[in-house]
Design an enzyme around this catalytic site. Structure first.
Site, PDB file in Angstrom:
ATOM      1  N   HIS A  55       4.993   5.407  -5.833  1.00  0.00           N
ATOM      2  CA  HIS A  55       5.086   4.234  -6.710  1.00  0.00           C
ATOM      3  C   HIS A  55       6.303   4.295  -7.633  1.00  0.00           C
ATOM      4  O   HIS A  55       6.721   3.269  -8.178  1.00  0.00           O
ATOM      5  CB  HIS A  55       3.796   4.046  -7.515  1.00  0.00           C
ATOM      6  N   ASP A  82       0.408   8.914  -2.563  1.00  0.00           N
ATOM      7  CA  ASP A  82       1.357   8.595  -3.638  1.00  0.00           C
ATOM      8  C   ASP A  82       2.417   9.689  -3.766  1.00  0.00           C
ATOM      9  O   ASP A  82       2.694  10.188  -4.859  1.00  0.00           O
ATOM     10  CB  ASP A  82       0.644   8.391  -4.969  1.00  0.00           C
ATOM     11  N   SER A 132       5.015  10.136 -14.267  1.00  0.00           N
ATOM     12  CA  SER A 132       4.750  10.119 -12.825  1.00  0.00           C
ATOM     13  C   SER A 132       5.851  10.857 -12.073  1.00  0.00           C
ATOM     14  O   SER A 132       7.034  10.597 -12.262  1.00  0.00           O
ATOM     15  CB  SER A 132       4.662   8.679 -12.312  1.00  0.00           C
TER      16      SER A 132
END
Length: 283
Positions: free
Chosen positions: A138, A168, A234
């Site tokens: 992402h 992910d 992230s």
């Protein structure tokens, strides 16, 4: 006798005409004013006092608009300033300062990079000296080129080698050699193990915060950690005290309104990373 009556009638008629003329004259003098009296006097419109009042009114409107625009700009600047210097940011900065003399942490930070495109900003870490970088799907999913910034300030455009939306995870590559990289742990995480997270949360870079392993859930596909996680984290590596990667941060939990448990960080266990990208990492 008839002639006398006629003369008398003529005299009366003349007198009547004179009375009518006098009445008309009085009506002209005291009746309704002429139409011109209702029209604006041009001289009055150009009265200096009226012109000055109009000028002041116009200046007031312009000044009010300018003040309104200035206030909006100040509010926007303050919102950015508060985001940069929020309590969370200050807490993260203080946590990073205590590792300024830690050799392992300082060496590890050299392999943690900033990744940006048109729609996102996140973290990644170098896993080979030839420029392979691990991050989240992402983080790299979006429009425009992927810009990778090293701690030294050098910038590269990265290519996506492989990605997995379900896990992910994403593997990137930049054209560089001899880069410092992080070793991947040979063993999985252990409950209560002390860990460190290095990333680029909020608007900051190279932030270190600590926590511990809470558990691994759902068949060891999710690693839960107590280290606080924020936007921009992230793709950050979860490191052991020896400086080995045991997970890749991808999200955090959001407690319900009446939940007593605080937010927890979520990471992909290193076993999943190594298995998914084995053909690239084992070369």
């Amino acid at each position: 006798m008839s002639r006398h009556r006629d003369d008398s009638d003529e005299t009366k008629n003349d007198q009547l005409d004179e009375d009518i003329m006098e009445n008309n004259t009085e009506e002209d003098s005291y009746g309704e004013p002429p139409l011109e009296d209702f029209l604006f006097d041009e001289a009055e419109e150009e009265d200096p006092e009226l012109l000055e009042q109009k000028r002041k009114r116009k200046q007031f409107i312009i000044r009010s608009i300018a003040i309104g625009i200035s206030l909006l700009l100040v509010v926007n600047v303050l919102s950015i300033w508060l985001n940069v210097f929020s309590l969370d940011s200050l807490k993260l900065l203080r946590g990073t300062e205590q590792y300024s003399e830690d050799e392992m942490v300082q060496n590890s930070m050299e392999s943690v990079v900033l990744i940006q495109n048109q729609q996102s900003r996140g973290t990644g870490f170098i896993v080979s000296s030839e420029g392979l970088i691990v991050s989240n799907d992402h983080v790299v999913d979006g429009g425009g080129p992927l810009a990778v910034t090293l701690p030294s300030g050098e910038q590269y455009v990265a290519e996506i080698v492989d990605s997995d939306e379900g896990l992910d995870l994403a593997l990137l590559e930049i054209e560089a050699d001899g880069l410092p990289y992080l070793p991947l742990s040979e063993v999985g995480a252990e409950r209560d193990e002390r860990i460190l997270v290095i990333g680029n949360p909020l608007t900051q870079q190279q932030i270190v915060n600590e926590g511990e392993v809470l558990d691994q859930q759902e068949g060891f596909e999710i690693l839960r950690i107590s280290a606080p996680i924020y936007g921009g984290h992230s793709g950050s590596p979860v490191l052991t005290e020896a400086g080995e990667v045991i997970g890749v941060v991808y999200a955090r939990t959001v407690p319900g309104l009446f939940d007593e448990e605080p937010s927890r960080g979520l990471a992909v266990p290193i076993e999943k990373v190594k298995t998914r990208f084995a053909e690239y990492l084992n070369e």
